[in-house]
Design an enzyme around this catalytic site. Structure first.
Site, mmCIF file in Angstrom:
data_model
loop_
_atom_site.group_PDB
_atom_site.id
_atom_site.type_symbol
_atom_site.label_atom_id
_atom_site.label_comp_id
_atom_site.label_asym_id
_atom_site.label_seq_id
_atom_site.Cartn_x
_atom_site.Cartn_y
_atom_site.Cartn_z
ATOM 1 N N GLY A 188 0.825 -1.208 0.000
ATOM 2 C CA GLY A 188 0.000 0.000 0.000
ATOM 3 C C GLY A 188 0.853 1.249 0.000
ATOM 4 O O GLY A 188 1.920 1.286 0.599
ATOM 5 N N ARG A 216 13.385 10.058 -2.882
ATOM 6 C CA ARG A 216 14.263 11.219 -3.080
ATOM 7 C C ARG A 216 15.544 11.067 -2.278
ATOM 8 O O ARG A 216 16.655 11.324 -2.775
ATOM 9 C CB ARG A 216 13.515 12.482 -2.664
ATOM 10 C CG ARG A 216 14.333 13.775 -2.660
ATOM 11 C CD ARG A 216 13.427 14.915 -2.195
ATOM 12 N NE ARG A 216 14.113 16.198 -2.153
ATOM 13 C CZ ARG A 216 14.746 16.668 -1.088
ATOM 14 N NH1 ARG A 216 14.821 15.935 0.028
ATOM 15 N NH2 ARG A 216 15.324 17.861 -1.121
ATOM 16 N N VAL A 256 16.988 8.283 -1.125
ATOM 17 C CA VAL A 256 17.826 7.201 -1.665
ATOM 18 C C VAL A 256 18.587 7.689 -2.895
ATOM 19 O O VAL A 256 19.804 7.494 -3.027
ATOM 20 C CB VAL A 256 16.965 5.973 -2.011
ATOM 21 C CG1 VAL A 256 17.768 4.957 -2.831
ATOM 22 C CG2 VAL A 256 16.427 5.320 -0.740
ATOM 23 N N ARG A 305 19.303 10.774 -3.914
ATOM 24 C CA ARG A 305 20.279 11.842 -3.674
ATOM 25 C C ARG A 305 21.461 11.371 -2.834
ATOM 26 O O ARG A 305 22.568 11.896 -2.977
ATOM 27 C CB ARG A 305 19.579 13.053 -3.053
ATOM 28 C CG ARG A 305 18.621 13.697 -4.041
ATOM 29 C CD ARG A 305 18.248 15.105 -3.741
ATOM 30 N NE ARG A 305 17.554 15.705 -4.880
ATOM 31 C CZ ARG A 305 17.008 16.906 -4.878
ATOM 32 N NH1 ARG A 305 17.068 17.662 -3.801
ATOM 33 N NH2 ARG A 305 16.413 17.361 -5.966
ATOM 34 N N ARG A 354 0.555 -5.267 -6.715
ATOM 35 C CA ARG A 354 0.708 -6.634 -6.211
ATOM 36 C C ARG A 354 1.329 -7.491 -7.314
ATOM 37 O O ARG A 354 1.088 -7.263 -8.494
ATOM 38 C CB ARG A 354 -0.652 -7.214 -5.824
ATOM 39 C CG ARG A 354 -1.461 -6.350 -4.868
ATOM 40 C CD ARG A 354 -0.903 -6.351 -3.466
ATOM 41 N NE ARG A 354 -1.663 -5.488 -2.572
ATOM 42 C CZ ARG A 354 -1.314 -5.203 -1.333
ATOM 43 N NH1 ARG A 354 -0.195 -5.719 -0.846
ATOM 44 N NH2 ARG A 354 -2.042 -4.420 -0.569
ATOM 45 N N SER A 355 2.102 -8.485 -6.938
ATOM 46 C CA SER A 355 2.722 -9.357 -7.935
ATOM 47 C C SER A 355 2.644 -10.813 -7.493
ATOM 48 O O SER A 355 3.426 -11.263 -6.652
ATOM 49 C CB SER A 355 4.193 -8.960 -8.171
ATOM 50 O OG SER A 355 4.799 -9.848 -9.093
ATOM 51 N N ASP A 359 5.520 -5.476 5.779
ATOM 52 C CA ASP A 359 6.067 -6.798 6.067
ATOM 53 C C ASP A 359 5.956 -7.762 4.890
ATOM 54 O O ASP A 359 6.820 -8.616 4.688
ATOM 55 C CB ASP A 359 5.419 -7.404 7.315
ATOM 56 C CG ASP A 359 3.904 -7.481 7.228
ATOM 57 O OD1 ASP A 359 3.342 -7.054 6.207
ATOM 58 O OD2 ASP A 359 3.289 -7.980 8.188
ATOM 59 N N THR A 388 4.228 2.279 5.691
ATOM 60 C CA THR A 388 2.842 1.851 5.852
ATOM 61 C C THR A 388 2.184 2.722 6.904
ATOM 62 O O THR A 388 2.793 2.997 7.951
ATOM 63 C CB THR A 388 2.727 0.372 6.261
ATOM 64 O OG1 THR A 388 1.383 0.090 6.685
ATOM 65 C CG2 THR A 388 3.674 0.023 7.399
ATOM 66 N N ASP A 437 -0.161 1.955 8.853
ATOM 67 C CA ASP A 437 -0.630 1.183 10.011
ATOM 68 C C ASP A 437 0.354 1.156 11.166
ATOM 69 O O ASP A 437 -0.018 0.823 12.293
ATOM 70 C CB ASP A 437 -0.942 -0.256 9.597
ATOM 71 C CG ASP A 437 -2.198 -0.352 8.744
ATOM 72 O OD1 ASP A 437 -3.035 0.568 8.825
ATOM 73 O OD2 ASP A 437 -2.336 -1.339 8.006
ATOM 74 N N ASP A 452 2.663 -0.971 11.778
ATOM 75 C CA ASP A 452 2.624 -2.332 12.329
ATOM 76 C C ASP A 452 3.895 -3.131 12.053
ATOM 77 O O ASP A 452 3.853 -4.355 11.937
ATOM 78 C CB ASP A 452 1.414 -3.092 11.765
ATOM 79 C CG ASP A 452 1.419 -3.166 10.242
ATOM 80 O OD1 ASP A 452 2.257 -2.498 9.606
ATOM 81 O OD2 ASP A 452 0.573 -3.894 9.692
ATOM 82 N N MET A 480 -8.353 2.958 9.666
ATOM 83 C CA MET A 480 -7.594 1.789 9.253
ATOM 84 C C MET A 480 -6.856 1.176 10.441
ATOM 85 O O MET A 480 -6.500 1.864 11.391
ATOM 86 C CB MET A 480 -6.624 2.135 8.129
ATOM 87 C CG MET A 480 -7.309 2.313 6.789
ATOM 88 S SD MET A 480 -6.148 2.590 5.430
ATOM 89 C CE MET A 480 -7.250 2.410 4.026
ATOM 90 N N GLY A 481 -6.621 -0.119 10.337
ATOM 91 C CA GLY A 481 -5.971 -0.860 11.406
ATOM 92 C C GLY A 481 -6.575 -2.242 11.511
ATOM 93 O O GLY A 481 -7.299 -2.555 12.457
ATOM 94 N N ARG A 482 -6.297 -3.078 10.515
ATOM 95 C CA ARG A 482 -6.882 -4.416 10.467
ATOM 96 C C ARG A 482 -6.348 -5.307 11.583
ATOM 97 O O ARG A 482 -7.078 -6.084 12.184
ATOM 98 C CB ARG A 482 -6.602 -5.057 9.101
ATOM 99 C CG ARG A 482 -7.293 -6.398 8.885
ATOM 100 C CD ARG A 482 -7.067 -6.936 7.477
ATOM 101 N NE ARG A 482 -5.655 -7.206 7.221
ATOM 102 C CZ ARG A 482 -4.897 -6.500 6.395
ATOM 103 N NH1 ARG A 482 -5.417 -5.474 5.738
ATOM 104 N NH2 ARG A 482 -3.626 -6.800 6.206
ATOM 105 N N ALA A 484 -11.781 11.366 21.797
ATOM 106 C CA ALA A 484 -12.900 10.440 21.614
ATOM 107 C C ALA A 484 -13.407 9.927 22.955
ATOM 108 O O ALA A 484 -12.639 9.785 23.920
ATOM 109 C CB ALA A 484 -12.468 9.261 20.749
ATOM 110 N N SER A 530 -23.466 14.487 22.795
ATOM 111 C CA SER A 530 -22.935 13.853 21.589
ATOM 112 C C SER A 530 -21.664 13.109 21.963
ATOM 113 O O SER A 530 -21.017 13.434 22.966
ATOM 114 C CB SER A 530 -22.629 14.884 20.500
ATOM 115 O OG SER A 530 -21.614 15.779 20.942
#
Length: 328
Positions: free
Chosen positions: A15, A25, A27, A29, A76-77, A107, A130, A132, A134, A174-176, A191, A220
């Site tokens: 992702g 950039r 790497v 330079r 993806r490959s 990973d 990433t 995440d 993680d 996000m955060g599976r 929150a 609320s």
């Protein structure tokens, strides 16, 4: 620095994440600084197999530090998961006279890099990219800080609507597998409750928390939910359950989705990417391979790629305690 490596290639895989362009950039330079040739590989491991390479110099990466996504694209490959595909990739690298590879990803990308090194003894280095956060071996992955700021800004805006209409909002982030985004953004945005995969608080505690908020005078509430939270199968099931048991609340769901991956990277991510890129190239030039560069104790340090893949990113227990106190 050793002279063995004359040409380094860089690719992005998995992702996309804000800060990947800043790392590309860096790497490129750093290679220019040490008079080492550099190539960009388009479309991740699939582009590696197909030899989709382009020579890069310091000017090739101007004006990209502020851009989200990745100029090298990502894909993806399935073919790279086969021995035949990896053989094609190795042949393409040899044909292009490339001596080492910097892989910016997560990973899954590092797992592929390890397998590739094992089969062909080809030097590889990993940069964690990433949102995440993680990956074991770094407190921050590229894109994580930017994603946090995006989520907090979105929640702040949602709260305006929640307050205006006396509504309860479930905001899915996000955060599976890990709840880093939910926990940090939830605390940062104030929150009322935070639901993460690492801690199954249960439906009863969620209802108790919401009832306490209501009793304390809150009209609320915002509940931040990591997409991998274990309480309900989906955030919409949570909504239905709360509406069934707390008729006084009008409940809405906001799924932030892929907007969390986009946008201009924060200053933190730009600086981190720059530091990581320099370290990745210098490590290869020193003759070291199979490492991931990460941020530990505010220093750029090396973690063996195998440890980065097999290790588990831990949630911040102290921040969880802070969250419990703040939601009182």
């Amino acid at each position: 620095m050793t002279n063995k490596i004359k040409k380094i290639a860089v690719l992005t895989s998995g992702g996309d994440a804000p800060g990947m362009n800043a790392a590309i950039r860096s790497v490129v330079r750093t290679c220019a600084f040490y008079n080492v040739e550099c190539a960009g590989i388009y479309r991740g491991f699939q582009g590696l197999i197909e030899g989709d390479f382009k020579a890069f110099n310091a000017r090739s990466v101007k004006d990209i530090i502020n851009k989200g996504g990745t100029i090298l694209k990502t894909a993806r490959s399935k073919e790279f998961r086969t021995p035949e595909g990896r053989q094609k990739a190795y042949n393409a690298l040899k044909e292009a006279h490339i001596d080492a590879l910097v892989i910016i990803g997560g990973d899954g990308s590092f797992t592929g890099a390890l397998q590739f090194n094992k089969e062909f003894n080809f030097p590889v280095m990993g940069i964690p990219g990433t949102i995440d956060n993680d990956i074991f071996g770094t407190t921050h992955t590229l894109g994580y800080d930017t994603a946090l700021n995006t989520v907090v800004e979105a929640i702040d805006k949602i709260r305006d609507t929640a307050s205006s209409h006396n509504r309860l909002f479930f905001v899915e982030v996000m955060g599976r597998d890990v709840g880093h985004i939910a926990l940090n953004a939830g605390v940062g945005a104030g929150a009322e409750e935070i639901l993460i995969p690492e801690e199954n608080i249960g439906l009863d505690r969620l209802l108790d928390s919401l009832r306490r908020s209501k009793k304390s005078g809150k009209s609320s509430s915002i509940v931040v939910v990591a997409e991998g939270d274990k309480i309900g199968k989906t955030v919409f099931e949570l909504k239905d359950y709360v509406e069934e048991h707390m008729e006084e609340y009008e409940v809405r769901v906001s799924v932030l989705g892929h907007m969390q991956r986009g946008g201009s990277p924060s200053c933190f991510d730009r600086v981190l990417a720059s530091r990581m890129g320099v370290k990745a190239v210098e490590t290869l030039l020193e003759g070291q391979t199979n490492f991931m560069v990460g941020l530990l104790n505010d220093k750029i340090q090396l973690t063996p790629l195998e440890n980065a893949v097999k290790g588990k990113s831990e949630i911040n227990k102290e921040l969880m305690r802070v969250s419990d106190i703040m939601t009182t």
